[in-house]
Design an enzyme around this catalytic site. Structure first.
Site: not given
Length: 434
Positions: A14, A34, A111, A225, A267, A328, A352, A363
């Site tokens: 993205v 890659k 979430e 995660h 998380r 994660h 990232e 996060r």
């Protein structure tokens, strides 16, 4: 083989694609991947993209992000993320991104650690749809070239400025020179035995930064995660069970089918609770129960999870899902400013691989795709401003005597060794290459 572009972007997730789309169309741009273009972590993202609901929600969104990040976030970056979230969601919608709606209005879900429902989504494969939306838009741009299956080995520098990068594509070495280089190489999950990430994402950008004395930050901040699908003897990528399933009412249960944690806590908190419960139960997993949500709802809202679990022998409409934590996300990375500039001139990092400071020590759910959008657009705007004043020439440089596998392995060792320095918690047994 040597090539020259105005802007070279390494990575097709993205952040890489959106950066390319926000560059001036008179610039000659290359996006290098890659692996295949769609083989990235963006494609795997399920839950959605967080966004402020409106101006009145910005303050709450900032506070939720700070709280999840244990207040170790960079406040200016968090404010930018929240304030610029709505305009970036609107931009990808203009590109054709379909968002789930109910009665004609956007269907926001919730979430973990979000105080309200503020996650936009496309079923439960939002990342795949984001990627397909962006790559379709990229295909319309005559100024953007796409190069697949080219492994980044190192960057080229001159007088402490970045002037391009060295790649291996099969048995061929590519030298690509550029006025500006953008690293969008993704995370480090491929380093770990248990991860939800694509296996080939092994921290190439971090290795390049370490080799070239580019500032890095917070390498110890690696997110686990809580809910990856448990498969005995699985040595490949772990299948993510999206946090949105818990956001819509999924419950975590111990071996006695009892709840043991608030499923919507941050998380890191939920992951620790699961590890503790697994130890108490003497088990390698706990259960996630979504059966009460109903067969029709699950098949429609969570079609990806339903089908993928079914293919692995679990019908989530009738059976409990075995889950356990897995690596994660990487909150650390290459240190960048609010325009995604690194400490080296003419070098940017987005997504990232970068450390904007948005996430702090942990996060907040669904802030990853949003960060990729917001800060890659900011990078593009800054590049548009400066690129006309930069001039570089194609040079005849030495070629290296190595293979793709050896180059990747060398970079992997650099990153693992640096991570291990940050904490005794990172023992050799965690890594797939030790």
């Amino acid at each position: 083989m040597a090539f020259k572009y105005d802007v070279l972007i390494v990575g097709s997730g993205v952040s890489g694609l959106y950066c390319a789309l926000n560059l001036d169309e008179n610039l000659n741009v290359a996006v290098v991947s890659k692996s295949s273009l769609d083989n990235n972590n963006t494609y795997l993202a399920q839950g959605g993209i967080s966004t402020a609901r409106d101006k009145d929600d910005i303050e709450s969104f900032i506070e939720d992000t700070l709280k999840a990040g244990q207040y170790e976030n960079k406040i200016e970056a968090v404010e930018i993320l929240a304030k610029e979230s709505i305009e970036n969601i609107e931009q990808i919608v203009r590109y054709g991104m379909p968002l789930d709606k109910e009665n004609g209005e956007i269907d926001y879900t919730r979430e973990g650690a979000h105080s309200i429902n503020r996650i936009v989504h496309s079923k439960d494969n939002t990342g795949e749809i984001v990627y397909k939306t962006l790559i379709k838009e990229v295909s319309k741009r005559g100024n953007i070239s796409l190069i697949e299956d080219a492994c980044l080995v190192d960057i080229f520098t001159e007088k402490e400025k970045c002037i391009g990068a060295r790649f291996l594509k099969g048995d061929q070495e590519l030298h690509i020179f550029s006025k500006v280089l953008v690293l969008a190489t993704g995370g480090i999950g491929g380093l770990f035995k248990k991860s939800t990430n694509q296996r080939h994402l092994t921290g190439d950008g971090i290795a390049i930064a370490l080799k070239n004395k580019i500032k890095i930050k917070n390498l110890k901040y690696i997110q686990i995660h809580p809910t990856a699908f448990y498969e005995e003897n699985n040595k490949g990528r772990r299948m993510l069970i999206s946090e949105s399933l818990r956001g819509e009412g999924g419950k975590l249960l111990n071996k006695n089918k009892e709840r043991f944690v608030d499923e919507l806590l941050p998380r890191d908190v939920v992951s620790r609770a699961i590890f503790e419960q697994m130890k108490k139960d003497g088990s390698q997993y706990v259960y996630l129960d979504a059966t009460h949500l109903g067969e029709e709802y699950l098949k429609n809202r969570f079609s990806f999870i339903y089908n993928e679990c079914l293919a692995r022998g679990t019908d989530i409409t009738k059976e409990l899902i075995k889950v356990s934590p897995a690596q994660h996300y990487f909150m650390g990375g290459i240190d960048v400013d609010l325009k995604s500039k690194t400490s080296m001139e003419n070098l940017y990092a987005v997504g990232e691989v970068s450390c904007t400071g948005v996430h702090g020590a942990n996060r907040l759910a669904s802030n990853s795709l949003l960060e990729g959008l917001v800060f890659s657009k900011r990078a593009a705007k800054d590049i548009n401003r400066i690129v006309g004043n930069i001039d570089i020439k194609v040079k005849n440089l030495d070629y290296i005597d190595t293979t793709v596998d050896q180059a990747i392995f060398d970079n992997i060792n650099i990153v693992i060794n640096e991570i291990k320095k940050t904490s005794e918690d990172f023992s050799d047994e965690l890594f797939a290459y030790r």
